[in-house]
Design a protein around this motif. Structure first.
Motif, PDB file in Angstrom:
ATOM      1  N   LEU A 194       0.810  -1.222   0.000  1.00 31.83           N
ATOM      2  CA  LEU A 194       0.000   0.000   0.000  1.00 31.83           C
ATOM      3  C   LEU A 194       0.846   1.276   0.000  1.00 31.83           C
ATOM      4  O   LEU A 194       0.307   2.382  -0.049  1.00 31.83           O
ATOM      5  CB  LEU A 194      -0.921   0.006   1.225  1.00 31.83           C
ATOM      6  N   GLY A 195       2.160   1.102   0.068  1.00 31.10           N
ATOM      7  CA  GLY A 195       3.052   2.256   0.023  1.00 31.10           C
ATOM      8  C   GLY A 195       3.115   3.053   1.314  1.00 31.10           C
ATOM      9  O   GLY A 195       3.493   4.237   1.285  1.00 31.10           O
ATOM     10  N   ILE A 196       2.751   2.451   2.452  1.00 30.29           N
ATOM     11  CA  ILE A 196       2.743   3.190   3.721  1.00 30.29           C
ATOM     12  C   ILE A 196       3.651   2.550   4.781  1.00 30.29           C
ATOM     13  O   ILE A 196       3.605   2.933   5.950  1.00 30.29           O
ATOM     14  CB  ILE A 196       1.312   3.318   4.283  1.00 30.29           C
ATOM     15  N   LYS A 197       4.488   1.603   4.378  1.00 26.88           N
ATOM     16  CA  LYS A 197       5.342   0.911   5.337  1.00 26.88           C
ATOM     17  C   LYS A 197       6.261   1.882   6.068  1.00 26.88           C
ATOM     18  O   LYS A 197       6.447   1.782   7.298  1.00 26.88           O
ATOM     19  CB  LYS A 197       6.172  -0.152   4.611  1.00 26.88           C
ATOM     20  N   GLU A 198       6.857   2.824   5.344  1.00 31.07           N
ATOM     21  CA  GLU A 198       7.803   3.752   5.963  1.00 31.07           C
ATOM     22  C   GLU A 198       7.106   4.905   6.677  1.00 31.07           C
ATOM     23  O   GLU A 198       7.770   5.811   7.178  1.00 31.07           O
ATOM     24  CB  GLU A 198       8.767   4.290   4.898  1.00 31.07           C
ATOM     25  N   HIS A 199       5.787   4.847   6.717  1.00 32.48           N
ATOM     26  CA  HIS A 199       5.047   5.891   7.426  1.00 32.48           C
ATOM     27  C   HIS A 199       4.163   5.281   8.520  1.00 32.48           C
ATOM     28  O   HIS A 199       3.260   5.929   9.026  1.00 32.48           O
ATOM     29  CB  HIS A 199       4.169   6.682   6.441  1.00 32.48           C
ATOM     30  N   THR A 200       4.452   4.009   8.880  1.00 37.71           N
ATOM     31  CA  THR A 200       3.629   3.306   9.858  1.00 37.71           C
ATOM     32  C   THR A 200       4.511   2.606  10.881  1.00 37.71           C
ATOM     33  O   THR A 200       5.308   1.738  10.534  1.00 37.71           O
ATOM     34  CB  THR A 200       2.725   2.262   9.168  1.00 37.71           C
ATOM     35  N   TYR A 201       4.375   3.000  12.135  1.00 36.09           N
ATOM     36  CA  TYR A 201       5.062   2.304  13.220  1.00 36.09           C
ATOM     37  C   TYR A 201       4.297   1.036  13.570  1.00 36.09           C
ATOM     38  O   TYR A 201       3.059   1.036  13.661  1.00 36.09           O
ATOM     39  CB  TYR A 201       5.154   3.175  14.469  1.00 36.09           C
TER      40      TYR A 201
END
Length: 451
Positions: free
Chosen positions: A264-271
């Motif tokens: 989803l392209g949010i791995k680096e924005h999700t702790y």
């Protein structure tokens, strides 16, 4: 700048020792190990009250169980106490709880059942008893991982109950991934917080057959403090077989979640905050289950991963993060100050590199307690208080009675109790005074012994 998303992922009764990264020879946990390698591993984390509901109450409120009123498994989360969900919503987050709740209370009019009022697996928790969480796919309590029912709200505000297909950990993970996909698709600008709370590896220690096959009971290697007593080892081996299988299934599902975040392209924005509510004795010292102060019950995994670790941030810390610290630390990851009512410490600076101007010095010890006796067959039948220190001493008392004293540096399996040996009084006395300081600081009226 958009605030980060945060996921809590936690199993029930998963002890810290039962992971590949902590050298348990019986289990493989490559996804958990990788999360720790890429993030920050709090290798000394504790469940200050190693019992389901009191831990969960402290987790959500940041308040010690003896002060919040959430003292035992029959106590409910008071509506008057704000939770982390209230703080997150006030700061623009969408919140969701998926899985085991175990905070509705008993005999308090706090929940309703679709069939049997006494059957926790089917109890419907009304909206005002959900701790401020907006989206909801939950159950109160359940010990049937292949027969897991949750309830949720329909668009017309009525409640729908449905059976999760297959194995609980798999089905609840599906719900989380579907919810994240929906949030990302419909409201990409609003950050989210979701908690995935699964019952396994809690008893009855069941898992899918393909996982069980890897762990025959006669192949289990016991910890050195499991006594060579026939019935103890027989029970421990039988239960650990399913336990390790369930741990590996949780590990696999963690990998599914991380893959979904990447897709989803949010791995680096999700702790991702991975932990447990307490451990499990599994025969160590001849004990089973939880609610006691030995290492197998109080030590929990605690890993924060997700965004790439910052330069200069250590992959491992011995910070004694406790149950009351998890909410302040999570809020800190989001850049939200700790609310005045929370008693815990914000350890987020270890991960983010941010140092708050008003951040006090990190505690040198963690406060342990069982406020009321456990009501389960293998539980403690009397309350205790204790501390574990960052230099690895543990001291525990019963009412009016010193009980345990261990030097975990040279006795990690707690086989030498020094509490009543005169030559160690010079160690016991300062630990006792530090314990009294914790009691005074948290306004705990426990009847401590006089030395």
């Amino acid at each position: 700048m958009k605030k980060p998303n945060v996921l809590w992922i936690f199993g029930d009764q998963l002890r810290a020792q039962a992971l590949g990264l902590n050298k348990d020879p019986n289990v493989r946990t490559p996804e958990i190990d990788r999360l720790a390698q890429e993030g920050v591993h709090f290798n000394s984390a504790v469940a200050g009250t190693p019992w389901c509901t009191p831990f969960r109450g402290a987790l959500l409120t940041g308040i010690y169980p003896h002060r919040s009123g959430i003292r035992g498994n029959h106590d409910g989360l008071p509506e008057s106490i704000p939770t982390i969900a209230h703080s997150l919503k006030a700061n623009g987050y969408r919140t969701c709880w998926i899985g085991k709740w175990h905070l509705a209370g008993r005999n308090q009019g706090n929940a309703e059942s679709v069939e049997e009022p006494s059957k926790d697996s089917l109890r419907i928790i009304p909206n005002h008893r959900r701790g401020g969480f907006e989206d909801w796919f939950a159950y109160e309590n359940n010990n049937k991982p292949f027969d897991c029912w949750v309830h949720t709200d329909r668009e017309d505000s009525t409640t729908e109950s449905f059976r999760v297909p297959g194995y609980e950990t798999d089905g609840l993970t599906d719900l989380l991934i579907n919810w994240i996909e929906k949030r990302t698709r419909t409201d990409d600008e609003k950050p989210f917080f979701a908690a995935l709370s699964v019952q396994p590896p809690h008893s009855p220690y069941e898992a899918p057959a393909e996982d069980l096959r890897r762990h025959p009971a006669n192949s289990i290697l016991f910890r050195p403090n499991v006594p060579d007593v026939g019935w103890v080892r027989e029970q421990a081996g039988r239960e650990l077989s399913g336990y390790y299988a369930a741990v590996e299934r949780l590990d696999w599902n963690l990998g599914r979640i991380r893959e979904a975040l990447d897709r989803l392209g949010i791995k680096e924005h999700t702790y991702i905050v991975f932990f447990s509510d307490h451990g499990d004795m599994h025969g160590s010292h001849g004990q089973f289950r939880k609610s006691c102060p030995w290492e197998e019950a109080i030590r929990i995994p605690f890993i924060i991963g997700g965004p790439d670790r910052l330069p200069g941030v250590s992959a491992v810390t011995d910070a004694l993060i406790n149950h009351v610290d998890i909410a302040p630390t999570t809020l800190g990851l989001c850049g939200i100050p700790t609310p005045g009512g929370m008693e815990g410490y914000d350890y987020s600076g270890i991960v983010t590199g941010r140092v708050h101007r008003k951040q006090q010095e990190a505690p040198d010890s963690a406060y342990l307690s069982l406020v009321v006796p456990s009501n389960v067959r293998d539980g403690m039948d009397r309350p205790f208080r204790g501390i574990v220190t960052r230099d690895r001493w543990k001291y525990v008392v019963l009412e009016q009675q010193p009980w345990l004293l261990f030097n975990l540096n040279d006795d990690p399996y707690e086989q030498v109790n020094l509490a009543h040996i005169r030559r160690y009084h010079h160690i016991r006395e300062p630990l006792h005074q530090r314990l009294l300081q914790w009691a005074a600081h948290t306004e705990d009226a426990f009847p401590f012994p006089t030395l």
